[in-house]
Scaffold this motif. Structure first.
Motif, PDB file in Angstrom:
ATOM      1  N   VAL A  28      -7.839   1.855   0.757  1.00  0.00           N
ATOM      2  CA  VAL A  28      -6.526   2.269   0.279  1.00  0.00           C
ATOM      3  C   VAL A  28      -5.890   1.208  -0.620  1.00  0.00           C
ATOM      4  O   VAL A  28      -5.430   1.494  -1.718  1.00  0.00           O
ATOM      5  CB  VAL A  28      -5.607   2.578   1.472  1.00  0.00           C
ATOM      6  CG1 VAL A  28      -4.272   3.087   0.968  1.00  0.00           C
ATOM      7  CG2 VAL A  28      -6.258   3.586   2.387  1.00  0.00           C
ATOM      8  N   LEU A  29      -5.890  -0.033  -0.138  1.00  0.00           N
ATOM      9  CA  LEU A  29      -5.181  -1.055  -0.901  1.00  0.00           C
ATOM     10  C   LEU A  29      -5.894  -1.357  -2.223  1.00  0.00           C
ATOM     11  O   LEU A  29      -5.249  -1.455  -3.275  1.00  0.00           O
ATOM     12  CB  LEU A  29      -5.053  -2.326  -0.063  1.00  0.00           C
ATOM     13  CG  LEU A  29      -3.833  -3.163  -0.416  1.00  0.00           C
ATOM     14  CD1 LEU A  29      -2.563  -2.392  -0.101  1.00  0.00           C
ATOM     15  CD2 LEU A  29      -3.841  -4.485   0.310  1.00  0.00           C
ATOM     16  N   PHE A  30      -7.218  -1.479  -2.172  1.00  0.00           N
ATOM     17  CA  PHE A  30      -7.940  -1.700  -3.427  1.00  0.00           C
ATOM     18  C   PHE A  30      -7.685  -0.529  -4.382  1.00  0.00           C
ATOM     19  O   PHE A  30      -7.519  -0.717  -5.587  1.00  0.00           O
ATOM     20  CB  PHE A  30      -9.454  -1.852  -3.181  1.00  0.00           C
ATOM     21  CG  PHE A  30      -9.853  -3.209  -2.658  1.00  0.00           C
ATOM     22  CD1 PHE A  30      -8.922  -4.067  -2.112  1.00  0.00           C
ATOM     23  CD2 PHE A  30     -11.183  -3.642  -2.740  1.00  0.00           C
ATOM     24  CE1 PHE A  30      -9.289  -5.316  -1.621  1.00  0.00           C
ATOM     25  CE2 PHE A  30     -11.558  -4.898  -2.266  1.00  0.00           C
ATOM     26  CZ  PHE A  30     -10.621  -5.726  -1.697  1.00  0.00           C
ATOM     27  N   GLY A  31      -7.647   0.689  -3.827  1.00  0.00           N
ATOM     28  CA  GLY A  31      -7.374   1.857  -4.656  1.00  0.00           C
ATOM     29  C   GLY A  31      -5.982   1.808  -5.257  1.00  0.00           C
ATOM     30  O   GLY A  31      -5.780   2.118  -6.435  1.00  0.00           O
ATOM     31  N   ALA A  32      -5.028   1.399  -4.442  1.00  0.00           N
ATOM     32  CA  ALA A  32      -3.661   1.295  -4.944  1.00  0.00           C
ATOM     33  C   ALA A  32      -3.589   0.265  -6.072  1.00  0.00           C
ATOM     34  O   ALA A  32      -2.968   0.503  -7.107  1.00  0.00           O
ATOM     35  CB  ALA A  32      -2.726   0.898  -3.802  1.00  0.00           C
ATOM     36  N   PHE A  33      -4.272  -0.873  -5.876  1.00  0.00           N
ATOM     37  CA  PHE A  33      -4.243  -1.897  -6.920  1.00  0.00           C
ATOM     38  C   PHE A  33      -4.964  -1.416  -8.178  1.00  0.00           C
ATOM     39  O   PHE A  33      -4.514  -1.651  -9.304  1.00  0.00           O
ATOM     40  CB  PHE A  33      -4.875  -3.200  -6.424  1.00  0.00           C
ATOM     41  CG  PHE A  33      -3.999  -3.936  -5.433  1.00  0.00           C
ATOM     42  CD1 PHE A  33      -2.627  -3.743  -5.429  1.00  0.00           C
ATOM     43  CD2 PHE A  33      -4.543  -4.814  -4.518  1.00  0.00           C
ATOM     44  CE1 PHE A  33      -1.809  -4.405  -4.523  1.00  0.00           C
ATOM     45  CE2 PHE A  33      -3.736  -5.485  -3.601  1.00  0.00           C
ATOM     46  CZ  PHE A  33      -2.379  -5.280  -3.605  1.00  0.00           C
ATOM     47  N   ALA A  34      -6.104  -0.735  -7.992  1.00  0.00           N
ATOM     48  CA  ALA A  34      -6.817  -0.216  -9.156  1.00  0.00           C
ATOM     49  C   ALA A  34      -5.920   0.739  -9.934  1.00  0.00           C
ATOM     50  O   ALA A  34      -5.804   0.654 -11.161  1.00  0.00           O
ATOM     51  CB  ALA A  34      -8.104   0.497  -8.723  1.00  0.00           C
ATOM     52  N   GLY A  35      -5.240   1.633  -9.188  1.00  0.00           N
ATOM     53  CA  GLY A  35      -4.347   2.581  -9.841  1.00  0.00           C
ATOM     54  C   GLY A  35      -3.186   1.880 -10.515  1.00  0.00           C
ATOM     55  O   GLY A  35      -2.770   2.245 -11.612  1.00  0.00           O
ATOM     56  N   PHE A  36      -2.687   0.845  -9.856  1.00  0.00           N
ATOM     57  CA  PHE A  36      -1.574   0.091 -10.431  1.00  0.00           C
ATOM     58  C   PHE A  36      -1.983  -0.525 -11.761  1.00  0.00           C
ATOM     59  O   PHE A  36      -1.308  -0.389 -12.771  1.00  0.00           O
ATOM     60  CB  PHE A  36      -1.165  -0.998  -9.428  1.00  0.00           C
ATOM     61  CG  PHE A  36      -0.104  -1.925  -9.915  1.00  0.00           C
ATOM     62  CD1 PHE A  36       1.223  -1.527  -9.910  1.00  0.00           C
ATOM     63  CD2 PHE A  36      -0.429  -3.197 -10.361  1.00  0.00           C
ATOM     64  CE1 PHE A  36       2.212  -2.382 -10.361  1.00  0.00           C
ATOM     65  CE2 PHE A  36       0.550  -4.055 -10.798  1.00  0.00           C
ATOM     66  CZ  PHE A  36       1.880  -3.656 -10.800  1.00  0.00           C
ATOM     67  N   GLU A  37      -3.131  -1.173 -11.791  1.00  0.00           N
ATOM     68  CA  GLU A  37      -3.578  -1.828 -13.034  1.00  0.00           C
ATOM     69  C   GLU A  37      -3.896  -0.788 -14.108  1.00  0.00           C
ATOM     70  O   GLU A  37      -3.666  -0.996 -15.290  1.00  0.00           O
ATOM     71  CB  GLU A  37      -4.840  -2.656 -12.774  1.00  0.00           C
ATOM     72  CG  GLU A  37      -4.713  -3.686 -11.671  1.00  0.00           C
ATOM     73  CD  GLU A  37      -4.068  -4.967 -12.178  1.00  0.00           C
ATOM     74  OE1 GLU A  37      -4.245  -5.283 -13.365  1.00  0.00           O
ATOM     75  OE2 GLU A  37      -3.377  -5.625 -11.382  1.00  0.00           O
ATOM     76  N   TYR A  38      -4.451   0.336 -13.666  1.00  0.00           N
ATOM     77  CA  TYR A  38      -4.924   1.352 -14.593  1.00  0.00           C
ATOM     78  C   TYR A  38      -3.762   2.089 -15.255  1.00  0.00           C
ATOM     79  O   TYR A  38      -3.750   2.309 -16.469  1.00  0.00           O
ATOM     80  CB  TYR A  38      -5.797   2.327 -13.805  1.00  0.00           C
ATOM     81  CG  TYR A  38      -6.463   3.428 -14.586  1.00  0.00           C
ATOM     82  CD1 TYR A  38      -7.244   3.153 -15.713  1.00  0.00           C
ATOM     83  CD2 TYR A  38      -6.335   4.748 -14.177  1.00  0.00           C
ATOM     84  CE1 TYR A  38      -7.877   4.179 -16.395  1.00  0.00           C
ATOM     85  CE2 TYR A  38      -6.975   5.771 -14.854  1.00  0.00           C
ATOM     86  CZ  TYR A  38      -7.736   5.482 -15.963  1.00  0.00           C
ATOM     87  OH  TYR A  38      -8.362   6.492 -16.645  1.00  0.00           O
TER      88      TYR A  38
END
Ligand code: HEM
Ligand SMILES: [Cu+2]
Lengths: 666, 213
Positions: free
Chosen positions: A427-437
């Motif tokens: 979840v957190l890695f996904g949230a960060f990926a989405g944030f950067e993206y």
């Protein structure tokens, strides 16, 4: 007059919460004063607080999640230090305080970090990907956000006024019943979750309706970007599961407030009923969190591999399969509670089956990368990091889904390692990926890549150093939630984990630095094209940040990867907007309903926690009045004239044409 | 449209299924609102199902207190049921009146609905008050806990419905049959009918099954 509230509620004798609370208070007051003195208040009020624009609301959700991540992270640091020092000693946190910290940590991380982060991303992106102007219920959307914020507020108030629950993040009875937890801690917990739970339900209904009913012309179900599919699945789960949480907490509250006997030991109450109900919500909840993350990875991996997503249809199927199966495995959370071998076996097998669609997804991502021209930008790093990490978490999940193994590992540090492995790594890695993206889409400039990569590497390594030792400690017999211990063999692993926590903290600092540096250099990092990553779905077809109305013309979709096809085609022809007739666009008006509603909900929640009955009634009347006033207004939309639409759109087209001609030259 | 032109090259049928029905675009507001409200009703039914489940689990746990058969008054329940079912009918009348924009029949239908709802609530309140007075309140036993919560939760919904109903009438009075008022009316009607369906469940599970000696 003030119910149970008096001066003894303020923990004057406990320096840590008091100082922390004072610091938060000073920070809030400082920001507020700055806002007022600088004259930003009208802007904030009219552009953000009362905004019903899904992009703004999405950003506010993510901001809330980020702030709460810092709070939950501080709890984590305190716990890791405590366990590193509390070998044959009491450490520096007394038990009653330690218990509050781990309860608050779990509650905050799940309900006020992970949930708002993924809901924020979905809000921000899904209408854009569907090619529409807004979500189905814009004002309710704002209500949902502000109710979530209210829940977060109440949890933080408990830091200085009264106490928080000491019962863990799911408040199992009978410990959470009045006879064993007479303080206000459990009440803070339950009312915060009730209020924010309503907010989440509203968000869920809104997003389900948006995906099912508001898609642009030609956006058939099997042309939707993967993120829209996972949004649909996740929000269906919200709609089906959150009412269970609401009902369960309502029962607990009835027990506590009115002497009911749902879960008490006396008069025929049934504790196991709580376990069943809470996990019937709880297991779907973990997929509510991780499915949107899967969606982010699908978008990121396909964009940065320059290829369409491999096995799109199997991905859709896997997503919907997870959506259904996640309701059939809840019992694996209490194998040890005497259901018997047959029942345990069935639920064990069901839990292993759920790993199959997850595996399908992993292979799809790998095959998407295979043969692609991969660009390792920050979002892609998070995605690859996720794949590696999540596989380990999934494997340990399957391990604890084997009942005999779970009898050894249940409630041990091994379990703690498992769920952090999937929640941080997923979840957190996904949230960060989405944030950067999607950050460039939301704000019109990119994030600094160097700080972003540093943040990734520190977080990635920090995660392993922190949580791998917990697996070992678990296998050495260490149970979870220990305030101190006497076993020498565990000590080294606790020290390693504390070191890992320090590395993780550096990762967080890098993330903050990235934001600061990027805002400072925003002119250099400006994204003029609206399509900084060479994206494939419709959110990249509009400017960054998108205009309020998202698209001047509702796009007409003819296949998967809608924007990619448009670009491919446009390299040969030119954009033809000029010949088109721009039209007036109607958009929903801003509304303070959400904020005012949340204000009354906060008052009501606080009053309920402290048994201040007149204030409860006042808050209730206020909330009802707000709704009536909202229902009474005559103009809920305003019109953006065609010339204005044309002006905004032409600027975007100019920028974009230069991009296409440049790309054509390459 | 520009996008129409540029998207021509996109694969219309990437998987060669043969038939591709083009999605016609966003649904009209009426549909969206009603659909969203349906989704809400489903979630509400999920919530009720928890209370039903709790009742099923706890209905035998009388802890020395009364059993269902000893306290349920079938006659009252029958009257309640009739009231609620009739009110669904009158609510339907009011909806039709709203659709044809007939104020008189709308007000009449809504008023009768409201009165029937209030009679239902009054009977239920009396039943509850009577039980509490006899010492059979919700804290007497787990069975009574589950009974009061399930039936009370439905009662709370009906009360909220009555409040909504009055607001609806005031809205039609002040604003007439405007599009947004009509949309709300549609949601209200859905809500009221859904409460009926839930009552049928309550009636069967609590009073019929639970009333068996
Ligand atoms: C591969 C699929 C998975 C399987 C088979 C699995 C299995 C399990 C099992 C059996 C438990 C209970 C162990 C015990 O209490 O002794 C558990 C706990 C947990 N899992 Fe998973 N899991 C999987 C994926 C996930 C995912 C994707 C998440 C979150 C995103 C997650 C979050 C959690 C949490 C939070 C707990 C602990 C709750 C608590 O007791 O406080 N799991 N898992
Ligand atoms: Cu689970």
């Amino acid at each position: 007059m003030l119910g149970k509230l008096d001066w003894s509620a303020i923990p004057f004798d406990q320096p840590i919460p008091l100082v922390a609370g004072a610091m938060v208070l000073v920070a809030i007051l400082g920001v507020l004063t700055w806002v007022v003195v600088k004259g930003h208040l009208p802007y904030l009020w009219s552009e953000w607080i009362t905004s019903v624009d899904h992009k703004r609301i999405g950003v506010m959700y993510i901001l809330l999640a980020s702030v709460m991540l810092l709070r939950g992270g501080s709890d984590a640091i305190m716990m890791r230090i405590q366990q590193a020092v509390a070998y044959q000693s009491q450490g520096y946190l007394p038990p009653e305080h330690y218990n509050q910290i781990f309860s608050a940590h779990g509650t905050i991380m799940i309900f006020f970090v992970a949930m708002p982060f993924v809901i924020g991303l979905m809000n921000l992106v899904v209408p854009l990907q569907l090619g529409v102007r807004d979500v189905a219920f814009p004002t309710l959307n704002s209500v949902g956000f502000w109710l979530t914020a209210t829940g977060a507020l109440l949890v933080n108030v408990s830091l200085v006024v009264g106490e928080f629950a000491r019962t863990g993040w799911l408040a199992f009875p009978p410990l959470s019943e009045l006879s064993y937890s007479p303080g206000v801690g459990v009440d803070y917990y339950a009312w915060s979750l009730q209020i924010s739970g309503v907010g989440t339900l509203v968000a869920g209904i809104n997003l389900v309706t948006t995906v099912l009913k508001l898609r642009t012309k030609g956006m058939n179900y099997l042309r939707m970007p993967m993120f829209c599919w996972t949004t649909l699945a996740s929000n269906l789960l919200i709609v089906a599961a959150f009412p269970i949480l609401t009902a369960t907490l309502a029962m607990l509250l009835l027990d506590r407030y009115l002497g009911f006997h749902f879960f008490t030991n006396e008069a025929g109450g049934n504790v196991m009923m709580f376990m069943n109900l809470i996990w019937a919500w709880g297991h779907p909840e973990v997929y509510i969190l991780v499915l949107p993350a899967f969606g982010v990875f699908s978008e990121v991996v396909s964009t940065f591999s320059g290829k369409a997503l491999f096995g799109y249809r199997s991905m859709v199927l896997a997503t919907m399969a997870i959506c259904v199966i996640s309701f059939m495995v809840w019992l694996h959370h209490f194998f040890t509670m005497g259901a018997g071998p047959d029942v345990n076996a069935i639920f064990g097998i069901a839990s292993m089956i759920i790993a199959v669609p997850t595996g399908v997804k992993i292979y799809n991502w790998l095959f998407t990368m295979y043969g692609g021209r991969i660009r390792f930008a920050t979002p892609m790093l998070w995605s690859v990091g996720f794949m590696v990490t999540f596989i380990i978490g999934g494997l340990t999940g399957v391990l604890v889904a084997v009942p005999p193994a779970d009898f050894m590992l249940h409630n041990s540090m091994f379990l703690v390692a498992h769920f952090h492995n999937v929640i941080i790594g997923g979840v957190l890695f996904g949230a960060f990926a989405g944030f950067e993206y999607w950050f460039p889409k939301a704000f019109g400039f990119r994030l600094d890549e160097r700080w972003g990569k540093a943040a990734f590497w520190f977080t990635f390594l920090g995660f392993y150093v922190t949580f791998m030792p917990l697996y070992i400690a678990g296998m050495l017999g260490m149970t979870r939630r220990m305030q101190h211990y006497d076993v020498a063999a565990w000590r080294p692993w606790m020290i390693v984990a504390a070191v890992g926590m320090a590395v993780l903290t550096i990762g967080v600092i890098c993330q903050i630095m990235q934001l600061v540096i990027s805002i400072r250099n925003r002119e250099a990092l400006r994204d003029r094209t609206g399509d900084p990553w060479d994206g494939r779905s419709l959110e990249w077809a509009t400017s960054s940040p998108p205009p309020v109305f998202n698209f001047a013309f509702n796009p007409d979709v003819r296949g998967e990867d809608a924007y990619w096809e448009m670009k491919a085609h446009a390299r040969q022809q030119s954009f033809e907007h000029e010949e088109l007739e721009y039209q007036d666009i109607e958009m929903p008006r801003n509304s303070p309903t959400g904020f005012v509603c949340a204000f009354f909900a906060a008052i009501m929640g606080f009053a309920l926690i402290w048994h201040i009955w007149w204030m409860v009634i006042l808050g209730g009347i206020g909330a009802f009045a707000t709704f009536v006033v909202f229902a009474w207004r005559d103009h809920d939309e305003y019109v953006i004239p065609a010339e204005e639409v044309a002006r905004i759109d032409r600027i975007n087209i100019e920028e974009r044409r230069s991009l296409v001609s440049m790309a054509g030259a390459v | 449209m520009a996008m129409t032109a540029t998207a021509d090259h996109a694969r219309a049928d990437p998987h060669q299924i043969g038939v591709v029905v083009e999605h016609p675009g966003p649904a009209p507001k009426r549909i969206v609102t009603a659909y969203g409200f349906w989704v809400f009703l489903l979630s509400d039914i999920v919530m009720f199902s928890c209370f039903f489940a709790a009742y099923a689990v706890l209905s035998g746990q009388t802890a020395g207190g009364p059993k269902g058969a000893e306290i349920f008054e079938q006659r009252n329940v029958a009257i309640e049921t009739v009231c609620l079912l009739l009110s669904s009918f009158t609510c339907g009348m009011a909806s039709i009146a709203a659709d044809v924009r007939n104020r008189f029949w709308f007000y009449l239908g809504m008023t009768v609905t409201c009165v029937l709802g209030l009679i239902f609530l009054a009977i239920e309140f009396r039943e509850f008050a009577d039980l509490v007075a006899r010492g059979y309140g919700p804290s007497r036993s787990a069975f009574l806990t589950a009974f009061f919560s399930l039936v009370g939760c439905h009662g709370l919904h009906v009360s909220a419905g009555v409040l909504w109903l009055l607001t609806m009438m005031a809205q039609v009075f002040a604003k007439g049959f405007r599009a947004d008022v009509l949309r709300r009316m549609m949601c209200f009607a859905l809500f009221w009918h859904a409460l009926d369906i839930i009552w049928v469940g309550v009636f069967s599970v609590v009073y019929l099954l639970g009333g068996a000696p």
